[in-house]
Design an enzyme around this catalytic site. Structure first.
Site, short mmCIF file in Angstrom:
data_model
loop_
_atom_site.label_atom_id
_atom_site.label_comp_id
_atom_site.label_asym_id
_atom_site.label_seq_id
_atom_site.Cartn_x
_atom_site.Cartn_y
_atom_site.Cartn_z
N ASP A 74 0.83 -1.20 0.00
CA ASP A 74 0.00 0.00 0.00
C ASP A 74 0.87 1.25 0.00
OD1 ASP A 74 0.72 -0.93 2.63
OD2 ASP A 74 -0.61 0.58 3.50
N GLU A 139 -0.21 -1.56 5.69
CA GLU A 139 0.78 -1.13 6.69
C GLU A 139 0.60 0.32 7.09
OE1 GLU A 139 4.44 0.70 8.25
OE2 GLU A 139 3.41 1.16 6.37
#
EC number: 3.5.1.18
Length: 407
Positions: A74, A139
């Site tokens: 991400d 994350e």
């Protein structure tokens, strides 16, 4: 000896930069990597967090020792794309820099690990043991992907863990935790012309905040001995030694009130108001202590009007700064980076290690180390130096071989 040319390594990074994973859609990167691993006969598995978010795990070798390599898929929001010099989701090479959202944080580090895995397998360079790649979702916010992998036992048997966050020449053995603490005050809404028959939630919240500042100041005066030393990190970032006082403050617990909400219109007494804090726990004052610290202040003010919510809760992580993994990376990196630029430090930020290691942390060698200038993370016109990206692939390969051979 390499499997991929320089041009191919850059194209592989370009391919995943083009996949828009702004706090979502990591499944697209998983599918891309699955096809890539299949091409080289590397077994891999996609593990879904939900329909659009997923992790992928790939592995080469067998038996012990086991070295895990990890990076997240991400990226943070690109913001207003008109403010970018180059399109954020199209890799642009200019003057030795590779521009694009996530090039530094941290698709550059992730692809360097992917290439490491493939080239070690293709060149039959793994001396013994296993390398396990863990590419994670989520994350940047709640670490959902890392939590899923930890729950499924993918970290239970590892000896070493490299997380390729952008660290430049820094090698990190530990980091602080991160907590989001929201305090909400409730009252009674009335017309602002008759405030005496209502109960202003902002007043209660201010009473909490004033007492919080007093108690926090007292706590920081006692916070003088720290297991984590972040001074080397700050020296690298600002180019000079920081004072002992600043080093002491930075290495300890920190808490910042970052969001305040209260009231909906000027002529109504608000019946709800809230403060949100970002707290960075340390081993001496861990997450359980922080929760009790907030709750005790709430109890002192008025627990009937105040409540605490902790939507994000990541623990500090510690490991041996002289571990075999740290010393191996330092030795290998010294052939690629000026010796006086390499440093070992604790980190003020948090990583997936908070969710990965849990109670197993004392048994795992941890190194947070990867290509990219950490100051470029989350920036408009984010970029990674091309030479650094390519160089760290070689560092990861050599360090992995050396660690598994000598562990």
């Amino acid at each position: 000896m390499t499997t991929f040319s320089e041009k191919e390594k850059i194209q592989l990074l370009a391919d995943i930069v083009e996949l828009q994973t702004e706090n979502n859609n990591e499944i697209d990167v998983c599918n891309y990597l699955k096809d890539l691993f299949d091409k080289y006969d590397i077994k891999s598995e996609i593990l879904k967090v939900n329909e659009h978010r997923a992790n992928i795990v790939a592995e080469i070798g067998n038996g012990s020792p086991i070295l895990a390599l990890s990076g997240h898929m991400d990226v943070v929001d690109a913001g207003n794309q008109d403010n970018w010099t180059y399109p954020p989701f199209q890799l642009t090479e200019k003057a030795g820099k590779l521009y694009g959202r996530g090039t530094t944080d941290m698709k550059g580090g992730l692809m360097a690990l992917v290439i490491t895995l493939i080239e070690l397998k293709e060149q039959n360079q793994l001396p013994q043991g296993t390398i396990r790649l863990l590419a994670t979702a989520g994350e940047e916010k709640e670490q959902e992907g890392a939590k899923l992998l930890a729950d499924k036992g993918y970290l239970d048997d590892v000896d070493g863990l490299i997380i390729a966050e952008p660290t430049g020449s820094g090698i990190y053995y530990a980091h602080k935790g991160s907590m989001s603490c929201k305090v909400t005050a409730t009252g009674k809404a009335v017309h602002s012309s008759v405030p005496f028959i209502g109960d202003n939630a902002i007043d209660t919240l201010l009473e909490f905040y004033n007492l919080f500042k007093e108690k926090y100041s007292e706590l920081k005066q006692q916070d003088t001995k720290h297991e984590l030393d972040v001074a080397p990190m700050f020296k690298s970032l600002i180019g000079k030694e920081i004072s002992e006082e600043d080093a002491n403050y930075a290495s300890g617990l920190t808490a910042v009130c970052s969001i305040i909400n209260g009231g909906k219109q000027f002529n109504s007494v608000p019946d709800e108001a809230s403060l949100e804090f970002n707290v960075r726990p340390v081993p001496e004052y861990d997450n359980d202590f922080i929760e009790s610290f907030f709750q005790n202040i709430i109890n002192d003010v008025d627990s009937n009007k105040l409540s605490l919510d902790i939507p994000s809760n990541h623990r500090p992580v510690t490991s041996d700064k002289n571990s075999k993994l740290i010393t191996t990376i330092k030795d290998v990196a010294s052939s690629y980076v000026e010796q006086d630029e390499i440093f070992v430090s604790a980190l003020v930020g948090a990583t997936d290690a908070s969710s990965f290691l849990g109670d197993n942390k004392d048994n795992v060698d941890l190194a947070i180390f990867g290509p990219g200038n950490p100051l470029m993370a989350h920036q408009i016109d984010e970029y990674i130096e091309k030479d650094m990206y390519l160089k760290y692939i070689d560092i990861f390969k050599e360090a992995s071989i050396k660690y598994l051979k000598e562990k």
